[in-house]
Structures are given as C-alpha cells and as structure tokens.
Design a protein around this motif. Structure first.
Motif, mmCIF file in Angstrom:
data_model
loop_
_atom_site.group_PDB
_atom_site.id
_atom_site.type_symbol
_atom_site.label_atom_id
_atom_site.label_comp_id
_atom_site.label_asym_id
_atom_site.label_seq_id
_atom_site.Cartn_x
_atom_site.Cartn_y
_atom_site.Cartn_z
ATOM 1 N N ARG A 255 40.432 29.104 49.247
ATOM 2 C CA ARG A 255 38.992 29.275 49.069
ATOM 3 C C ARG A 255 38.653 30.589 48.369
ATOM 4 O O ARG A 255 39.344 31.588 48.552
ATOM 5 N N LYS A 256 37.545 30.578 47.635
ATOM 6 C CA LYS A 256 36.941 31.817 47.192
ATOM 7 C C LYS A 256 36.164 32.413 48.365
ATOM 8 O O LYS A 256 35.616 31.678 49.192
ATOM 9 N N VAL A 257 36.116 33.726 48.429
ATOM 10 C CA VAL A 257 35.419 34.420 49.510
ATOM 11 C C VAL A 257 34.054 34.868 49.000
ATOM 12 O O VAL A 257 33.963 35.685 48.078
ATOM 13 N N LYS A 258 33.009 34.341 49.602
ATOM 14 C CA LYS A 258 31.639 34.667 49.184
ATOM 15 C C LYS A 258 31.262 36.057 49.682
ATOM 16 O O LYS A 258 31.508 36.414 50.834
ATOM 17 N N LEU A 259 30.637 36.842 48.802
ATOM 18 C CA LEU A 259 30.116 38.156 49.184
ATOM 19 C C LEU A 259 28.680 38.000 49.672
ATOM 20 O O LEU A 259 27.849 37.391 48.999
ATOM 21 N N VAL A 260 28.408 38.548 50.852
ATOM 22 C CA VAL A 260 27.112 38.407 51.506
ATOM 23 C C VAL A 260 26.542 39.798 51.784
ATOM 24 O O VAL A 260 27.278 40.709 52.190
#
Length: 239
Positions: free
Chosen positions: A205-210
């Motif tokens: 998975r790509k890791v979403k920046l929040v």
C-alpha cells in the motif's frame, strides 16, 4: 472499525539527560506518558496497549497508571531492543479482532480527537496513513562529507509524526516478516525508523499523509519540556 492504540514508552530517553526517564517526567504536574494515554482513553479508541521497559512495569502499574484508572487499557507489555521490536510486541498484545491500529509515541502528549478522526477516515479509505505536517523550512540532504547535496521541493516535504495508522492484520503480518528479514535489510543498509517505512519496504500500500498539528511535538530534549508547558498554558487559556 474496532480500534487499538499502541502507546510506545519503552525508550531510555538518553537525550533528555535526566535521572528520570522522560516518559515519567512531569509536565505541569502530570507524568508525560499520561497525556497520550488520557487522550486515547477519552477518544473513540476501543482499547489501549502500553509498551514500557520491562523493569518499570510493576512500578508504573501501581504508581502512575493506577489500577482501575483507565478502562480501555488491555495490556501493559515489555518493550524490545529497538522501536520496531517494541511495536511488534505491542501489536501481538492487541485483541485479535482489532481492525485498525494506531501506533503512537508516548512522548507525544498532544494527540487530539480531530487528529485521530482524520486518521481513522484515511485508514478506512486507504488502508495506511501517518499524521504529519508540511515542513516550514528548506531541507538539505547532506553528502558523506557534510556538504549540501540535494534540496528537495519544500512543497512535497512533510515532518512525520504519530499516530501512524494501519489495518491491523496487515501491519502485524508485515512486522512478523520484518522480524524474519531484519538482518537481511540491515545488510542492505535499510534501517527501519518508523512504521510507515515498514509498509513502504515490505508492504504493497501507499501510505497516505494526514494533517496532524504543529503542536504534536515529541518530547526529546529539555528544551521540549518548556515548549510543551507553553502549549499547555495556551490551551488552558482558551478553555
């Protein structure tokens, strides 16, 4: 989703240069570790696993985290030799039916409900996310001799914080895989420094920046204590 928070507080805090481990140092009359635990206790998080130095568990369980004080604490477990060893031990102590896990540094006292909600939304949509904030300063990548080599685009550079949030079965499997491949990765000069890097290195998975908060600081040095006290004073003035 059933959610578990892993609160990591197994480090020695050597950069604090104090006889008291930083996780137990008081900020405005309260041990540092309690700020994060209380934030999760008062949030939508379903259960909490705390990772401590093995030699501190009995004392902390009786004198800092009093029995019955927190209803969501599932387990207090000993940490490992490194951060990612401690994370794996914390993950293994979570309930088997956990769906999303929030991995958080106990030395970050200012995690809040809004941050947790944004992270939950992101993990539900993307399966993996980390909180952080865009950097304010220009960043330089140094070469082996200490000279500026590369200047990354500031608009694409983030200061990464915690919690870092993942689908529980996936990140548990990846940490178990990491345990098997640890020496192989080190031989390739791949040093895992946070949970997102586990996903980036071994996962799919790509890791979403929040968005987190610029107040979501990590207490590492004595100067950070003063900054934390200043943040608390401003917070209390708003109440």
């Amino acid at each position: 989703m059933k959610t578990t928070a892993i609160v990591l507080a197994a480090g020695s805090g050597s950069r604090m240069k104090s006889s008291v481990k930083k996780q137990y140092m008081e900020i405005k009359g309260k041990p540092l570790i309690l700020y994060a635990i209380e934030a999760f206790e008062n949030s939508f998080i379903d259960e909490i696993v705390i990772v401590l130095p093995a030699e501190d568990i009995e004392d902390v369980s009786h004198n800092i985290i009093a029995p019955g004080q927190f209803g969501k604490i599932k387990a207090i477990v000993p940490g490992g030799n490194t951060r990612y060893h401690s994370v794996r031990l914390g993950l293994e102590a979570a309930s088997a039916d956990t769906e999303a896990v929030f991995i958080h540094d106990g030395a970050r006292p200012f995690v809040d409900d809004e941050m947790l909600a944004r992270a939950l939304d992101a993990v539900e949509e993307f399966g993996a996310c980390v909180v952080g904030m865009p950097v304010k300063d220009t960043i330089k990548i140094a070469d082996e001799d200490g000279f500026a080599k590369v200047t990354p685009d500031r608009n694409k550079t983030w200061l990464i914080q915690t919690p870092q949030v993942f689908l529980y079965p996936e990140i548990l499997n990846l940490y178990e895989e990491l345990a098997d491949k640890e020496h192989e990765l080190l031989a390739q000069n791949i040093n895992i420094t946070d949970d997102a890097m586990v996903m980036e290195t071994l996962g799919t998975r790509k890791v979403k920046l929040v968005e987190g908060s610029y107040n979501n600081i990590k207490i590492t040095t004595p100067e950070d204590i003063s900054q934390a006290e200043s943040i608390l004073e401003k917070k209390f003035k708003k109440i």
